[in-house]
Design a protein around this motif. Structure first.
Motif: not given
Length: 553
Positions: A229, A232-233, A290, A293, A296, A301, A305, A313
């Protein structure tokens, strides 16, 4: 939970009072007290041991499982300040509700001693102060609290943050200048992936795009499939970091205001905001962001991660690495902070929380007699001292912490002022000798940086140094002015302000995500989106904010 604890309440009261000052309706006789210098050289009043202890009822944030009656810090404070405390202890799950219930019923304590889980907002301070429930603290500070008075004189944002428009101080805040927290919107990039690609950290938004494309198109975690990915966050955090390459943004959940030459203005209707949305839209269209994001929550999340030993990620927007990878997960140390990017127009800023006050952690109510008010402010004044803050939050010298030695280095690379000893959790609990960060403790960024730190920043012990050094990359990119965290909004405008702000923030968030995902077209729908702010009374939102800022100054 009620506990008779002369010392505990006094300490809490002292902490809260540290953060306030200006005008009050009660004084106190200095002939009834003695003056004792603290470790900072300031004079802290202590009560005469020949008088009966002053009783105080304190509504306090704390752990109900702690025995505050036998707590050694409580005992020390009881002797120092000659107080007898009845403490109503409330944990973070119930404290907000219980404090409001006590105010509604009229059966509230002499003192509120709180922490970050339940602060008294500026609006609440004004309302309760004007109703007479909270008393002004100004005169008490002037006559009995030299440490607090010094804070007010030396720290401009503190005075502004605790002083209501009528000139009174109805509550005091803690000072906790967390350096790395002041720049919450950071970006962390997997440097192992960059090495495999023979790429350097990007400096511009276009270079960032190129990096994400490379992350997407290569099996960089070597698991035999291209399941990486790129970016993301947690919900919305991706937005803040990247928008700051186009114009200043305080976040998808922020105020959406910026300040120029003292004047507040909306940002989400500006051309620069539109350009930022165009960039985010292009990243999303290319499959570089993502989709999660924008939605999440924590569990979803972390399932992406924090997979043990395998990074999924490439770039993650988060305040610090423990948000997305546990400290014992080997992938944690693969990530390095990425400085603020520069956008196509040359803009580069970082979200900045700054040193500011968000609400009061200490207040004295009209239930307290004049004698009790004086006892409470003395508590606050002691906790505002360096000695009081060290003792309340870290524990006993030579037990929980020691003076820094020649080999102890602080975050700035200098000899440390003090070193916190690493004790097993069970042993610390048995000591029962601290209160924690409650009330008006004072930890400036200079104080925090003076603590000894492990100089290997990739070890758990060196994590604070890792965050400190990462934050240096963002320091200097902050705007010169921001909207204060705590605004004393006039009561006549308060209800309108809250409703307008909520509607505007919801409107911006919903439309931003629609533009980014392609459910709305920036070329066709932008003008209609901008017109929507008039219907939401955005001008009034800005006007009320401006008035509050002017009054606060």
């Amino acid at each position: 939970m009620r506990k008779k604890t002369g010392l505990l309440l006094s300490v809490m009261l002292c902490i809260t009072m540290v953060l306030g000052a200006c005008s009050g309706n009660n004084g106190g006789s200095r002939s009834e007290s003695t003056n004792k210098p603290d470790s900072t050289g300031e004079t802290t009043e202590t009560s005469s041991p020949n008088q009966a202890p002053v009783p105080l009822t304190v509504f306090m944030a704390g752990n109900p499982e702690v025995d505050y009656d036998t707590n050694s810090f409580t005992k020390e404070l009881s002797e120092r300040l000659n107080v007898d405390l009845e403490i109503l202890v409330n944990n973070s799950q119930v404290i907000k509700e219980k404090r409001q219930l006590s105010l509604t019923s009229g059966d509230y304590a002499d003192v509120f001693l709180l922490d970050w889980t339940d602060i008294i907002t500026p609006a609440e301070q004004m309302k309760l102060g004007q109703q007479g429930v909270l008393i002004p603290l100004n005169d008490l500070i002037e006559e009995h609290a030299p440490n607090i008075k010094k804070l007010i004189d030396d720290i401009p944002y503190y005075k502004e943050g605790v002083t209501a428009p009528d000139g009174n101080i109805y509550g005091l805040a803690s000072i906790n200048e967390c350096y790395h927290c002041s720049y919450p919107a950071k970006m962390w990039v997997n440097t192992e992936w960059l090495k495999a690609l023979n790429m350097e950290l990007p400096k511009t938004t276009e270079e960032f795009r190129q990096m994400l494309v490379a992350f997407k198109n290569n099996d960089l975690n070597n698991n035999g499939t291209k399941d990486e990915v790129p970016f993301s966050s947690l919900k919305g955090e991706f937005f803040t970091y990247l928008m700051n390459a186009f114009m200043y943004s305080d976040g998808i959940a922020g105020s959406f205001l910026q300040v120029n030459d003292g004047k507040a203005e909306l940002v989400a209707d500006k051309p620069e905001f539109k350009e930022g949305l165009k960039y985010l839209t292009s990243l999303y269209k290319e499959g570089l962001i993502d989709p999660g994001a924008m939605t999440n929550e924590w569990d979803a999340f972390r399932s992406l991660t924090n997979r043990d030993g395998i990074a999924m990620v490439g770039a993650i927007a988060a305040m610090h690495p423990f948000v997305f990878a546990a400290g014992d997960n080997p992938i944690n140390t693969q990530y390095a902070a990425l400085p603020p990017l520069t956008g196509p127009a040359g803009h580069s800023t970082a979200q900045y929380g700054g040193e500011q006050i968000f609400g009061a952690a200490f207040a004295i109510t009209n239930k307290a007699s004049k004698e009790q008010q004086i006892a409470a402010i003395k508590l606050a004044d002691y906790l505002a001292s360096e000695e009081g803050t060290l003792r309340a939050t870290f524990g006993e010298k030579d037990v929980n912490w020691v003076d820094g030695g020649d080999s102890d280095i602080d975050l700035n690379g200098s000899k440390a002022k003090f070193k916190v000893l690493s004790l097993p959790a069970e042993e610390s609990a048995k000591l029962n000798n601290i209160w924690g960060e409650v009330g008006t403790f004072v930890k400036t960024k200079e104080f925090r940086a003076s603590q000894a730190a492990d100089q290997n920043e990739l070890t758990p012990a060196g994590y604070e140094l890792r965050l400190f050094n990462a934050t240096k990359l963002y320091d200097g990119h902050q705007p010169q002015e921001i909207v204060p965290g705590a605004l004393f909004i006039d009561e006549a405008d308060l209800m309108d302000y809250g409703l307008i702000q909520t509607n505007i923030k919801k409107y911006i968030e919903e439309n931003a995500y629609k533009f980014i995902t392609g459910n709305k077209n920036l070329d066709k729908d932008w003008e209609e989106y901008v017109k929507g702010f008039k219907k939401l009374d955005a001008e009034r939102y800005v006007s009320i904010t401006q008035t509050a800022m002017d009054n606060q100054k």
